[in-house]
Scaffold this motif. Structure first.
Motif, PDB file in Angstrom:
ATOM      1  N   TYR A 125      10.682  -0.238  -1.929  1.00 29.22           N
ATOM      2  CA  TYR A 125       9.648  -0.372  -0.911  1.00 29.22           C
ATOM      3  C   TYR A 125      10.214  -0.007   0.463  1.00 29.22           C
ATOM      4  CZ  TYR A 125       7.034  -2.872  -4.476  1.00 29.22           C
ATOM      5  OH  TYR A 125       6.359  -3.195  -5.644  1.00 29.22           O
ATOM      6  N   MET A 126       9.310   0.357   1.367  1.00 29.90           N
ATOM      7  CA  MET A 126       9.626   0.547   2.780  1.00 29.90           C
ATOM      8  C   MET A 126       8.865  -0.483   3.594  1.00 29.90           C
ATOM      9  SD  MET A 126       9.542   4.679   3.483  1.00 29.90           S
ATOM     10  CE  MET A 126       9.818   4.445   5.244  1.00 29.90           C
ATOM     11  N   ARG A 127       9.388  -0.776   4.819  1.00 30.74           N
ATOM     12  CA  ARG A 127       8.708  -1.706   5.722  1.00 30.74           C
ATOM     13  C   ARG A 127       8.352  -0.976   7.018  1.00 30.74           C
ATOM     14  NH1 ARG A 127      10.173  -7.917   5.407  1.00 30.74           N
ATOM     15  NH2 ARG A 127       8.409  -7.761   6.821  1.00 30.74           N
ATOM     16  N   PRO A 128       7.068  -0.835   7.332  1.00 35.49           N
ATOM     17  CA  PRO A 128       6.688  -0.172   8.583  1.00 35.49           C
ATOM     18  C   PRO A 128       6.800  -1.066   9.811  1.00 35.49           C
ATOM     19  CG  PRO A 128       4.723  -0.804   7.382  1.00 35.49           C
ATOM     20  CD  PRO A 128       5.893  -1.126   6.489  1.00 35.49           C
ATOM     21  N   TYR A 129       6.829  -2.380   9.602  1.00 40.07           N
ATOM     22  CA  TYR A 129       6.915  -3.332  10.706  1.00 40.07           C
ATOM     23  C   TYR A 129       8.230  -4.108  10.612  1.00 40.07           C
ATOM     24  CZ  TYR A 129       1.900  -2.384  10.947  1.00 40.07           C
ATOM     25  OH  TYR A 129       0.676  -1.767  11.024  1.00 40.07           O
ATOM     26  N   PRO A 130       8.711  -4.661  11.716  1.00 39.43           N
ATOM     27  CA  PRO A 130       9.979  -5.400  11.684  1.00 39.43           C
ATOM     28  C   PRO A 130       9.915  -6.615  10.765  1.00 39.43           C
ATOM     29  CG  PRO A 130       9.333  -4.919  13.951  1.00 39.43           C
ATOM     30  CD  PRO A 130       8.159  -4.582  13.085  1.00 39.43           C
ATOM     31  N   GLN A 131      11.033  -6.916  10.155  1.00 35.99           N
ATOM     32  CA  GLN A 131      11.173  -8.151   9.401  1.00 35.99           C
ATOM     33  C   GLN A 131      11.409  -9.305  10.371  1.00 35.99           C
ATOM     34  OE1 GLN A 131      14.317  -8.150   6.521  1.00 35.99           O
ATOM     35  NE2 GLN A 131      14.147 -10.347   6.092  1.00 35.99           N
ATOM     36  N   GLU A 172     -12.581 -15.996   8.102  1.00 34.75           N
ATOM     37  CA  GLU A 172     -11.640 -16.343   9.151  1.00 34.75           C
ATOM     38  C   GLU A 172     -10.715 -15.168   9.429  1.00 34.75           C
ATOM     39  OE1 GLU A 172     -11.522 -19.147  10.899  1.00 34.75           O
ATOM     40  OE2 GLU A 172     -13.275 -19.919   9.826  1.00 34.75           O
ATOM     41  N   ILE A 173     -10.291 -15.044  10.688  1.00 35.12           N
ATOM     42  CA  ILE A 173      -9.331 -13.998  11.008  1.00 35.12           C
ATOM     43  C   ILE A 173      -8.021 -14.288  10.280  1.00 35.12           C
ATOM     44  CG2 ILE A 173     -10.360 -13.478  13.241  1.00 35.12           C
ATOM     45  CD1 ILE A 173      -8.058 -15.083  14.527  1.00 35.12           C
ATOM     46  N   ILE A 174      -7.222 -13.240  10.093  1.00 34.53           N
ATOM     47  CA  ILE A 174      -5.942 -13.389   9.408  1.00 34.53           C
ATOM     48  C   ILE A 174      -4.816 -13.342  10.431  1.00 34.53           C
ATOM     49  CG2 ILE A 174      -6.901 -12.284   7.358  1.00 34.53           C
ATOM     50  CD1 ILE A 174      -5.158  -9.813   8.035  1.00 34.53           C
ATOM     51  N   GLY A 175      -3.604 -13.647   9.984  1.00 35.75           N
ATOM     52  CA  GLY A 175      -2.428 -13.476  10.823  1.00 35.75           C
ATOM     53  C   GLY A 175      -1.989 -12.018  10.789  1.00 35.75           C
ATOM     54  N   ALA A 176      -0.690 -11.789  10.779  1.00 36.32           N
ATOM     55  CA  ALA A 176      -0.156 -10.430  10.708  1.00 36.32           C
ATOM     56  C   ALA A 176       0.761 -10.332   9.490  1.00 36.32           C
ATOM     57  CB  ALA A 176       0.600 -10.077  11.980  1.00 36.32           C
ATOM     58  N   PRO A 177       0.194 -10.225   8.293  1.00 39.61           N
ATOM     59  CA  PRO A 177       1.025 -10.213   7.089  1.00 39.61           C
ATOM     60  C   PRO A 177       1.956  -9.009   7.068  1.00 39.61           C
ATOM     61  CG  PRO A 177      -1.211  -9.517   6.572  1.00 39.61           C
ATOM     62  CD  PRO A 177      -1.234 -10.029   7.976  1.00 39.61           C
ATOM     63  N   PRO A 178       3.191  -9.176   6.600  1.00 36.39           N
ATOM     64  CA  PRO A 178       4.087  -8.030   6.468  1.00 36.39           C
ATOM     65  C   PRO A 178       3.519  -7.013   5.490  1.00 36.39           C
ATOM     66  CG  PRO A 178       4.988  -9.945   5.340  1.00 36.39           C
ATOM     67  CD  PRO A 178       3.810 -10.432   6.121  1.00 36.39           C
ATOM     68  N   VAL A 179       3.821  -5.760   5.742  1.00 38.73           N
ATOM     69  CA  VAL A 179       3.337  -4.664   4.914  1.00 38.73           C
ATOM     70  C   VAL A 179       4.532  -4.000   4.243  1.00 38.73           C
ATOM     71  CG1 VAL A 179       2.128  -2.440   4.881  1.00 38.73           C
ATOM     72  CG2 VAL A 179       1.345  -4.279   6.406  1.00 38.73           C
ATOM     73  N   PHE A 180       4.381  -3.701   2.965  1.00 37.94           N
ATOM     74  CA  PHE A 180       5.400  -2.960   2.226  1.00 37.94           C
ATOM     75  C   PHE A 180       4.752  -1.702   1.642  1.00 37.94           C
ATOM     76  CE2 PHE A 180       6.891  -7.270   2.345  1.00 37.94           C
ATOM     77  CZ  PHE A 180       8.275  -7.161   2.490  1.00 37.94           C
ATOM     78  N   TYR A 181       5.399  -0.556   1.865  1.00 37.49           N
ATOM     79  CA  TYR A 181       4.946   0.698   1.260  1.00 37.49           C
ATOM     80  C   TYR A 181       5.640   0.867  -0.084  1.00 37.49           C
ATOM     81  CZ  TYR A 181       3.309   2.170   5.932  1.00 37.49           C
ATOM     82  OH  TYR A 181       2.683   2.268   7.144  1.00 37.49           O
ATOM     83  N   PHE A 182       4.863   1.042  -1.152  1.00 39.03           N
ATOM     84  CA  PHE A 182       5.496   1.285  -2.441  1.00 39.03           C
ATOM     85  C   PHE A 182       5.858   2.759  -2.591  1.00 39.03           C
ATOM     86  CE2 PHE A 182       0.923   0.057  -3.322  1.00 39.03           C
ATOM     87  CZ  PHE A 182       0.386   1.329  -3.303  1.00 39.03           C
ATOM     88  N   THR A 224       0.834  -1.196   0.000  1.00 41.35           N
ATOM     89  CA  THR A 224       0.000   0.000   0.000  1.00 41.35           C
ATOM     90  C   THR A 224       0.874   1.253   0.000  1.00 41.35           C
ATOM     91  OG1 THR A 224      -1.976   1.013   0.979  1.00 41.35           O
ATOM     92  CG2 THR A 224      -0.255   0.259   2.512  1.00 41.35           C
ATOM     93  N   HIS A 225       0.223   2.410   0.060  1.00 36.89           N
ATOM     94  CA  HIS A 225       0.913   3.695   0.040  1.00 36.89           C
ATOM     95  C   HIS A 225       1.636   3.954   1.365  1.00 36.89           C
ATOM     96  CE1 HIS A 225      -1.271   5.090  -3.603  1.00 36.89           C
ATOM     97  NE2 HIS A 225      -2.267   4.368  -3.109  1.00 36.89           N
ATOM     98  N   PRO A 226       2.667   4.798   1.352  1.00 35.75           N
ATOM     99  CA  PRO A 226       3.271   5.236   2.611  1.00 35.75           C
ATOM    100  C   PRO A 226       2.367   6.207   3.360  1.00 35.75           C
ATOM    101  CG  PRO A 226       4.554   6.012   0.703  1.00 35.75           C
ATOM    102  CD  PRO A 226       3.358   5.283   0.179  1.00 35.75           C
ATOM    103  N   THR A 227       2.771   6.539   4.573  1.00 37.09           N
ATOM    104  CA  THR A 227       1.926   7.371   5.440  1.00 37.09           C
ATOM    105  C   THR A 227       1.926   8.834   5.056  1.00 37.09           C
ATOM    106  OG1 THR A 227       3.767   7.666   6.987  1.00 37.09           O
ATOM    107  CG2 THR A 227       2.266   5.836   7.410  1.00 37.09           C
TER     108      THR A 227
END
Length: 261
Positions: free
Chosen positions: A249-255, A167-177, A132-135
């Motif tokens: 890309y950027m990562r808002p959450y830890p790898q 069903e609920i989801i896990g916590a997929p990694p997010v990448f900002y394009f 998704t987009h960055p903040t």
């Protein structure tokens, strides 16, 4: 190894390794062209591996990103239909499914109803990764609005007590394009994705977007520049193509990793 009594995968989810459903990517974009310019390579790569890619397109970009059509004297409904057709062709070229929310752009307003619809898409598609987009984007408030709803939907879709089907989801990694003006949007190219093998596919998808033809060369040049940066950071012995094309890309959450690489 697959157990004899294990259920067969659904036809809509081609099996991955070990009979598991194919990986799923969810792309949340503000406007009809955003997913092509910024993440077309990532989408094409995933699709080429047999993965499922779903694009949640919140608006057609009918007011703020269709200047050529307005100058030609086209009406709002006609422009929306035109942008929809362009986006559908581009998504098909990349190998993805696109869903239109028709939420209205300039401004795109973040609402609970839109977020709830995104939660439903998250639970249906069970994404392994979200793009998704960055903040930040001082030039286009629609992009941060899409970001806020995408991140909130990702969290709410994990909550077992949040109402809704699926069903609920896990916590997929997010990448900002990458945004159009990265220096002004606090964007750092933390992840460089080699898209050389699917570059021609991305370029064909870009050329589906006639309403924004002025961006074709810009995003071609950007892919070249990011490719140069990728090679500079990849080491000398990886056998990269002479002309490597890339997306940033950027990562808002830890790898999450078991080893550093």
């Amino acid at each position: 190894m697959t157990h004899a009594n294990a259920p067969a995968p659904e036809p809509s989810d081609p099996p991955g390794e070990g009979g598991r459903p194919a990986r799923s990517t969810l792309v949340v974009t503000a406007h009809a062209g955003d997913f092509v310019w910024r993440a077309g390579g990532a989408i094409a790569l995933a699709a080429s591996r047999g993965e499922k890619v779903t694009i949640a397109c919140l608006t057609f970009g009918e007011r703020g990103e269709s200047a050529k059509a307005w100058r030609e004297g086209r009406k709002l409904d006609e422009i929306k239909a035109m942008r929809r057709e362009e986006a559908e062709k581009a998504a098909a070229t990349l190998g993805a499914e696109v869903r239109f929310f028709d939420a209205g752009d300039y401004p795109l307003t973040a609402t609970a109803e839109l977020t709830d619809r995104l939660v439903a898409v998250c639970r249906e598609t069970q994404p392994d990764v979200v793009l998704t987009h960055p903040t930040e984007d001082p030039y286009n408030g629609d992009h941060p609005a899409a970001n806020r709803m995408a991140l909130e939907a990702r969290v709410l879709a994990q909550a077992i007590g949040y109402p809704g089907e699926g069903e609920i989801i896990g916590a997929p990694p997010v990448f900002y394009f990458e945004p159009h003006q990265p220096e002004m949007s606090g964007f750092r190219p933390e992840v460089l994705l080699d898209i050389t093998e699917v570059w021609e596919t991305k370029r064909k998808a870009m050329e589906c977007l006639g309403a924004q033809q002025h961006l074709w060369d810009y995003y071609t040049d950007l892919a070249v520049r990011r490719g140069v940066q990728l090679k500079r950071n990849a080491g000398p012995n990886l056998g990269l193509a002479h002309k490597t094309m890339a997306e940033a890309y950027m990562r808002p959450y830890p790898q999450i990793a078991r080893e550093l690489a």
